[in-house]
Scaffold this active site. Structure first.
Site, short mmCIF file in Angstrom:
data_model
loop_
_atom_site.label_atom_id
_atom_site.label_comp_id
_atom_site.label_asym_id
_atom_site.label_seq_id
_atom_site.Cartn_x
_atom_site.Cartn_y
_atom_site.Cartn_z
N GLU A 423 -24.33 -0.41 -62.51
CA GLU A 423 -24.08 0.71 -61.59
C GLU A 423 -23.25 0.29 -60.39
O GLU A 423 -23.49 0.72 -59.26
CB GLU A 423 -25.41 1.37 -61.16
CG GLU A 423 -26.13 2.00 -62.34
CD GLU A 423 -27.44 2.66 -61.99
OE1 GLU A 423 -27.64 3.02 -60.82
OE2 GLU A 423 -28.26 2.80 -62.91
C1 LIG Z 1 -28.17 -4.87 -69.25
C2 LIG Z 1 -26.92 -4.11 -69.01
C3 LIG Z 1 -26.96 -2.72 -68.98
C4 LIG Z 1 -25.79 -2.00 -68.78
N1 LIG Z 1 -25.83 -0.61 -68.82
C5 LIG Z 1 -24.67 0.08 -68.79
C6 LIG Z 1 -24.66 1.50 -68.99
O1 LIG Z 1 -25.72 2.13 -69.14
N2 LIG Z 1 -23.45 2.13 -69.01
C7 LIG Z 1 -22.27 1.47 -68.83
O2 LIG Z 1 -21.23 2.10 -68.87
N3 LIG Z 1 -22.26 0.15 -68.59
C8 LIG Z 1 -23.42 -0.56 -68.58
N4 LIG Z 1 -23.41 -1.91 -68.37
C9 LIG Z 1 -22.18 -2.54 -67.98
C10 LIG Z 1 -22.15 -2.87 -66.50
O3 LIG Z 1 -22.05 -1.68 -65.75
C11 LIG Z 1 -21.00 -3.83 -66.27
O4 LIG Z 1 -21.44 -5.09 -66.74
C12 LIG Z 1 -20.57 -3.90 -64.82
O5 LIG Z 1 -19.96 -2.70 -64.44
C13 LIG Z 1 -19.59 -5.05 -64.58
O6 LIG Z 1 -18.57 -5.03 -65.50
P1 LIG Z 1 -18.22 -6.36 -66.31
O7 LIG Z 1 -19.47 -6.91 -66.84
O8 LIG Z 1 -17.15 -6.06 -67.27
O9 LIG Z 1 -17.70 -7.34 -65.18
P2 LIG Z 1 -16.21 -7.44 -64.61
O10 LIG Z 1 -15.73 -6.11 -64.17
O11 LIG Z 1 -15.39 -8.16 -65.59
O12 LIG Z 1 -16.46 -8.32 -63.34
C14 LIG Z 1 -16.75 -9.72 -63.40
C15 LIG Z 1 -16.99 -10.21 -61.98
O13 LIG Z 1 -15.82 -9.98 -61.19
C16 LIG Z 1 -16.12 -9.18 -60.07
N5 LIG Z 1 -15.01 -8.28 -59.82
C17 LIG Z 1 -14.42 -7.42 -60.67
N6 LIG Z 1 -13.43 -6.75 -60.06
C18 LIG Z 1 -13.38 -7.21 -58.80
C19 LIG Z 1 -12.59 -6.90 -57.66
N7 LIG Z 1 -11.63 -5.98 -57.69
N8 LIG Z 1 -12.82 -7.57 -56.52
C20 LIG Z 1 -13.80 -8.49 -56.44
N9 LIG Z 1 -14.59 -8.81 -57.47
C21 LIG Z 1 -14.39 -8.18 -58.63
C22 LIG Z 1 -17.38 -8.42 -60.45
O14 LIG Z 1 -18.10 -8.04 -59.29
C23 LIG Z 1 -18.11 -9.46 -61.26
O15 LIG Z 1 -18.78 -10.34 -60.41
C24 LIG Z 1 -24.56 -2.66 -68.56
C25 LIG Z 1 -24.54 -4.05 -68.56
C26 LIG Z 1 -25.67 -4.77 -68.80
C27 LIG Z 1 -25.59 -6.28 -68.85
#
Ligand SMILES: Cc1cc2nc3c(=O)[nH]c(=O)nc-3n(C[C@H](O)[C@H](O)[C@H](O)COP(=O)(O)OP(=O)(O)OC[C@H]3O[C@@H](n4cnc5c(N)ncnc54)[C@H](O)[C@@H]3O)c2cc1C
Length: 608
Positions: A423
């Site tokens: 979220e």
């Molecule tokens: C258990 C679980 C439940 C989930 N449930 C849902 C759900 O119900 N619906 C859904 O749609 N998704 C869901 N997700 C996905 C979750 O919302 C994403 O994992 C989250 O939004 C982060 O995306 P990512 O993992 O691709 O990380 P990335 O976006 O790849 O980010 C990796 C790291 O880089 C940082 N980062 C990225 N962009 C920037 C920036 N511009 N500036 C600074 N830092 C940055 C992030 O903060 C993070 O630390 C779930 C994930 C898990 C593990």
């Protein structure tokens, strides 16, 4: 939109497009008052927190009755450790939750739900998560961000009548924004939804990681450029072409059913589009406004358990001639976690009351509540594990097998970690809040900083900004050092008022110093957000501590607990102001660049 923030300098097309999509999906209007938006401009409206809004007697009674049933069910039927070890929730437990109406807590009664207020829903989530975070996660994903919430907010009457009663009866839904290559940056979404020739259906193709219901409709042309359109659809599991490819397993929340989903030519009737083409990202962001309050409520449940475990173990465990809670290191953990729990409750119940009263815009407060409560609870659980020593690291089932108290601190630590990622990660939330912090300044002076605009408009903006800042800036000085109003709001609330002026000034200085490059100064923006979050928490905490009549009669020692929180928050605020002036940001950028370039690989070798 103020495009001043989207400087194209040094950015590739992908980066610009992502920022433009996010900017376009942003809610721009502020029709209701916002405590935090005002705080960023140097105004703390104490009247919004003091008197602290009280839950009505009738609403409290509804919540009490539901919580009583829920508590009995959780104790008798939900075995969190078994769910953790098997990764499954039993059919009997699921049926029990359906019978309790737990899948429709937030769905209005007219559509077959319980129609609980935000406050009662939050109280229920806190209770559920204090027993089992997997159960809380499943219920929250379903109704805080899953189909019911966007459908209720943006669906047609037909859609609501068709789906909400089913959803209330346990047809579990999810919210699918994330894709394997698309996490925090939804603009790069690749799942497509192509209208059929006769316009009656969409054909969805793509892969969604970790859940259900977002897809990209064909791009439209805007300003001569292709513009991505993100739209939201209701997709049913039974639709041909829908496939659950893999169930994902996580460090914690073992009981949730989270999967990699594949859509191959899934034919969706156009009636399943929610709110029209191209509005999907906006829908997701608005859904998350109040939806984000579920997670802090759940975090409160976990933190409450920790205070209980720490009190118990802090008294029971004797080492070096005294109980571990009496050694100063242990005492600090116990006192601080209690004070922070009180603050977490204060901001979460305050924002929930504002949702119930429909009186405030809570988009910033909800984001802050999520940011603050997820990070603080993790620290609280971490402190509990530490206080428990080796037992903190031992699984509850193992403790039980040895005949010891089976406090599940180890599981809680695994379960709570995800709260800082889902979220909106903590990093993204800080950027989201910072963007709003700058919004009013950009409305006044944004055009002056925008190189794309003609000289006439920029000059006009300079004049307008000059007129505004010529009174606004001195006012912040006077406010910081001689806030007459704060004489009537002494103590921590007066401090919040004075410090909001200092914060507003600091934001202004950062804008002047950095110009459009400020968006890249994430650490500085993060400090601004953290100061504001602590000021908001101080204000809510003081407001709630003063409203003693709203607290149950056996509640005592509130003043000391609130006072301790405010003092700890003030120490963080002081450190953040110091770091705004004097920090190592440049050096750490340099070192991280060297590491990322591979120039420091020697440090990864076994020996040098
Ligand atoms: C258990 C679980 C439940 C989930 N449930 C849902 C759900 O119900 N619906 C859904 O749609 N998704 C869901 N997700 C996905 C979750 O919302 C994403 O994992 C989250 O939004 C982060 O995306 P990512 O993992 O691709 O990380 P990335 O976006 O790849 O980010 C990796 C790291 O880089 C940082 N980062 C990225 N962009 C920037 C920036 N511009 N500036 C600074 N830092 C940055 C992030 O903060 C993070 O630390 C779930 C994930 C898990 C593990």
């Amino acid at each position: 939109m103020s495009t001043a923030l989207i400087s194209e300098k040094g950015k590739n097309r992908e980066e610009i497009e992502s920022l433009e999509v996010a900017e376009e999906a942003r809610e721009k209007d502020w029709t209701e008052p916002s405590f935090v938006a005002e705080l960023f401009m140097g105004r703390v409206h104490t009247e919004m927190v003091d008197p602290y809004p009280e839950q009505s007697t009738e609403d409290r009674a509804v919540g009490d009755a539901y919580l009583a049933k829920l508590r009995t069910f959780l104790i008798e039927k939900v075995d969190a450790d078994k769910i953790d070890s098997t990764g499954e929730m039993s059919p009997e437990m699921m049926q029990g939750l359906i019978d309790l109406g737990a899948f429709g807590m937030k769905i209005p009664k007219e559509y077959g739900g319980l129609g609980l207020s935000q406050t009662n829903y939050g109280r229920a989530m806190a209770l559920i998560c204090s027993h089992c975070a997997s159960t809380g996660g499943m219920l929250s994903a379903h109704q805080s961000i899953g189909v019911p919430q966007p459908l209720y907010l943006f669906g047609t009457e037909e859609q609501k009548k068709k789906y909400l009663p089913r959803l209330a009866k346990g047809a579990i839904s999810a919210f699918a924004l994330t894709e394997p290559d698309v996490g925090s940056d939804p603009a790069r979404m690749t799942t497509t939804a192509t209208p059929t020739a006769d316009g009656s259906h969409y054909i969805i193709n793509g892969t969604k990681l970790w859940c259900t219901n977002g897809a990209q409709t064909p791009a439209i042309m805007k300003n001569g450029r292709e513009k991505k359109q993100i739209s939201a659809f209701i997709v049913e599991k039974t639709m041909p072409g829908f496939e659950v490819v893999h169930r994902c397993r996580f460090s914690g929340l073992s009981g949730i059913q989270n999967a990699l989903l594949k859509f191959t030519n899934v034919k969706i009737p156009k009636e399943n589009l929610i709110w029209g083409e191209g509005r999907g990202l906006r829908l997701a962001l608005i859904t998350l406004n109040a939806g984000r309050l579920s997670l802090p409520a759940g975090a409160i449940g976990g933190a409450r358990q920790c205070v209980k475990y720490s009190r118990d173990w802090g008294n029971e465990r004797k080492q070096w001639g005294a109980a571990v809670g009496q050694h100063e290191a242990g005492a600090r953990k116990i006192a601080s976690m209690t004070a922070h729990l009180f603050a977490m409750e204060s901001i979460t119940w305050l924002a929930a009351a504002w949702v119930d009263r429909k009186s405030h815009d809570i988009r910033l407060e909800a984001a802050m509540a999520k940011l603050f409560c997820s990070e603080r609870t993790h620290q609280i659980i971490e402190d509990t594990v530490q206080l428990r020593g080796g037992r903190g690291y031992e699984r509850a089932s193992s403790l039980k097998a040895r005949g010891e108290k089976a406090y599940p601190a180890e599981r809680m630590l695994r379960d709570s970690r995800i709260n800082m990622i889902v979220e909106g990660t903590s990093e993204i939330l800080r950027l989201f809040i910072a963007r709003e912090a700058l919004d009013r300044h950009l409305a006044v002076a944004g055009d002056a900083l925008n190189p794309k605009l003609g000289i006439g408009r920029r000059l006009l903006s300079v004049v307008r900004a000059g007129a505004f800042y010529s009174w606004w800036y001195p006012y912040q000085f006077i406010g910081q050092y001689l806030n007459v109003v704060s004489l009537f709001a002494p103590g921590h609330l007066g401090y919040a008022k004075r410090t909001s002026h200092r914060l507003a000034k600091s934001i202004f200085h950062l804008m002047l110093l950095n110009g459009p490059a400020l968006e890249k100064r994430q650490l500085q923006l993060g400090r601004i957000v953290d100061i504001a979050t602590d000021l908001f928490a101080i204000s809510a905490t003081v407001g709630r501590a003063r409203a003693k009549h709203t607290l149950p009669p056996d509640v005592k020692n509130v003043d000391a607990i609130a006072d301790l929180f405010c003092r700890e928050a003030k120490a963080r605020i002081r450190a953040n102001f110091r770091a705004l002036r004097c920090n190592d940001d440049r050096l750490l950028r340099q070192v991280s660049k060297q590491v990322l370039n591979g120039d420091v690989r020697w440090i990864e070798r076994e020996s040098v």
